[in-house]
Design a protein around this motif. Structure first.
Motif, PDB file in Angstrom:
ATOM      1  N   ILE A  88       7.188   0.451  -7.014  1.00 24.24           N
ATOM      2  CA  ILE A  88       6.707   1.620  -6.462  1.00 24.24           C
ATOM      3  C   ILE A  88       8.495   1.553  -6.364  1.00 24.24           C
ATOM      4  O   ILE A  88       9.516   1.066  -6.278  1.00 24.24           O
ATOM      5  CB  ILE A  88       6.939   1.015  -5.703  1.00 24.24           C
ATOM      6  N   ILE A  89       8.686   3.297  -7.031  1.00 23.19           N
ATOM      7  CA  ILE A  89       9.856   3.719  -7.589  1.00 23.19           C
ATOM      8  C   ILE A  89      10.101   4.896  -6.340  1.00 23.19           C
ATOM      9  O   ILE A  89       9.319   5.619  -5.685  1.00 23.19           O
ATOM     10  CB  ILE A  89       9.421   4.428  -8.875  1.00 23.19           C
ATOM     11  N   ILE A  90      10.681   4.426  -4.583  1.00 23.74           N
ATOM     12  CA  ILE A  90      10.917   5.344  -4.031  1.00 23.74           C
ATOM     13  C   ILE A  90      12.446   6.121  -4.150  1.00 23.74           C
ATOM     14  O   ILE A  90      13.996   5.450  -5.020  1.00 23.74           O
ATOM     15  CB  ILE A  90      11.429   4.589  -2.207  1.00 23.74           C
ATOM     16  N   ASP A  92       0.864  -0.828   0.075  1.00 21.08           N
ATOM     17  CA  ASP A  92       0.103   0.666   0.092  1.00 21.08           C
ATOM     18  C   ASP A  92       0.559   1.226  -0.468  1.00 21.08           C
ATOM     19  O   ASP A  92       1.742   1.265   1.017  1.00 21.08           O
ATOM     20  CB  ASP A  92      -1.370   0.127   1.255  1.00 21.08           C
ATOM     21  N   MET A  93       0.937   1.823  -0.807  1.00 24.80           N
ATOM     22  CA  MET A  93       1.941   2.872  -0.355  1.00 24.80           C
ATOM     23  C   MET A  93       1.475   4.209  -0.026  1.00 24.80           C
ATOM     24  O   MET A  93       2.671   4.426   0.675  1.00 24.80           O
ATOM     25  CB  MET A  93       1.667   4.523  -2.781  1.00 24.80           C
ATOM     26  N   GLU A  94       0.177   4.469   0.312  1.00 26.59           N
ATOM     27  CA  GLU A  94       0.156   5.923   1.285  1.00 26.59           C
ATOM     28  C   GLU A  94       0.825   4.631   2.772  1.00 26.59           C
ATOM     29  O   GLU A  94       1.528   5.182   3.015  1.00 26.59           O
ATOM     30  CB  GLU A  94      -1.311   6.040   1.557  1.00 26.59           C
ATOM     31  N   ASP A 153       5.118   2.697 -10.827  1.00 28.81           N
ATOM     32  CA  ASP A 153       5.057   2.338 -12.476  1.00 28.81           C
ATOM     33  C   ASP A 153       3.751   1.407 -12.569  1.00 28.81           C
ATOM     34  O   ASP A 153       4.252  -0.084 -12.152  1.00 28.81           O
ATOM     35  CB  ASP A 153       6.514   1.997 -12.759  1.00 28.81           C
ATOM     36  N   GLU A 154       3.217   1.489 -13.434  1.00 26.52           N
ATOM     37  CA  GLU A 154       1.891   0.621 -13.361  1.00 26.52           C
ATOM     38  C   GLU A 154       1.597  -0.517 -14.170  1.00 26.52           C
ATOM     39  O   GLU A 154       1.823  -1.558 -13.836  1.00 26.52           O
ATOM     40  CB  GLU A 154       0.382   1.065 -13.591  1.00 26.52           C
ATOM     41  N   GLU A 155       2.937  -0.329 -15.374  1.00 25.95           N
ATOM     42  CA  GLU A 155       3.664  -0.972 -16.305  1.00 25.95           C
ATOM     43  C   GLU A 155       4.596  -2.095 -15.879  1.00 25.95           C
ATOM     44  O   GLU A 155       3.983  -3.436 -16.701  1.00 25.95           O
ATOM     45  CB  GLU A 155       4.125  -0.117 -18.024  1.00 25.95           C
TER      46      GLU A 155
END
Length: 243
Positions: free
Chosen positions: A170-172, A145-147, A164-166
């Motif tokens: 998740i990029i941090i 979960d990103m949040e 990145d949906e494709e």
């Protein structure tokens, strides 16, 4: 049908070539990590990052193990990390990261690549105001979960978080100074980190015409094909569709 076959063949060869270069680059990083911190990844954070990145590009385990073993041998070359800076064609700032066992060879080759494409090699440190170093982590987004992740990692230097949906990643992003703290935090949470690295981002961009971009891309291609080059960064503004 013949053209389609040739296109597929060329695309496959390019993919294999890119994979081979990734393996070579990571192999050098493994050697440098082992020589600086030992062969045990449990006590060598830099080596853990290398092994993690090797998995991210599907580098076979036997190649990783061979690189670790090779690094412990007395005959294995000592690689030196050297950064070169210069201007490419049309005044584009270019920063080149290398890992070399022969600095004289590397600087001669890098200078040749600049000269032959209308650029000029400059002095180290001249682009300190143009590029800033950032820590970049790519995580498998499955089950995250990103949040919640953002709130959890804010105290470890999180500057931005995107998806990145494709690629289902998740990029941090963190500052250079917080790279180690973020790496440790992600490890402690058992998250599936596909890759982590330090990248250089331009603070100012230079816009070129399509024809000028082609000139610049010739230099980038030459540099990236050089065996001593680990990464190439520049401040050319690229079309969104090409990124």
């Amino acid at each position: 049908m013949g053209r389609a076959f040739e296109f597929r063949k060329a695309r496959k060869m390019k993919r294999w070539d890119r994979m081979s270069k990734q393996f070579t680059r990571i192999g050098k990083e493994i050697v440098m990590a082992v020589k600086s911190g030992g062969p045990d990844p449990t006590t060598n954070a830099r080596l853990r990052v290398c092994i993690q990145n090797a998995k991210g590009v599907n580098m076979p385990k036997d190649r990783v193990d061979a690189a670790i073993k090779r690094a412990q041998g007395k005959d294995e070359a000592d690689y030196q990390e050297v950064v070169y800076e210069g201007y490419g064609p049309h005044g584009v700032a270019v920063l080149v990261e290398t890992a070399t066992d022969n600095v004289n060879r590397t600087v001669a080759n890098v200078r040749m690549h600049f000269n032959r494409t209308g650029g000029e090699l400059g002095r180290t440190g001249q682009f300190d105001f143009i590029f800033e170093r950032k820590g970049v982590f790519h995580l498998d987004a499955e089950g995250l979960d990103m949040e919640e992740l953002e709130l959890d990692l804010i105290d470890f230097g999180l500057e931005s978080i995107d998806k990145d949906e494709e690629e289902n990643e998740i990029i941090i992003q963190t500052s250079f100074a917080d790279f180690g703290a973020m790496q440790k935090a992600l490890e402690e949470r058992g998250l599936n980190v596909k890759s982590s690295e330090l990248q250089r981002y331009p603070t100012v961009l230079k816009e070129l015409t399509p024809e000028q971009q082609e000139d610049m891309e010739k230099l980038i291609d030459r540099l990236e094909e050089d065996d001593d080059v680990q990464a190439v960064f520049h401040n050319m503004k690229e079309d969104a569709g090409d990124e």
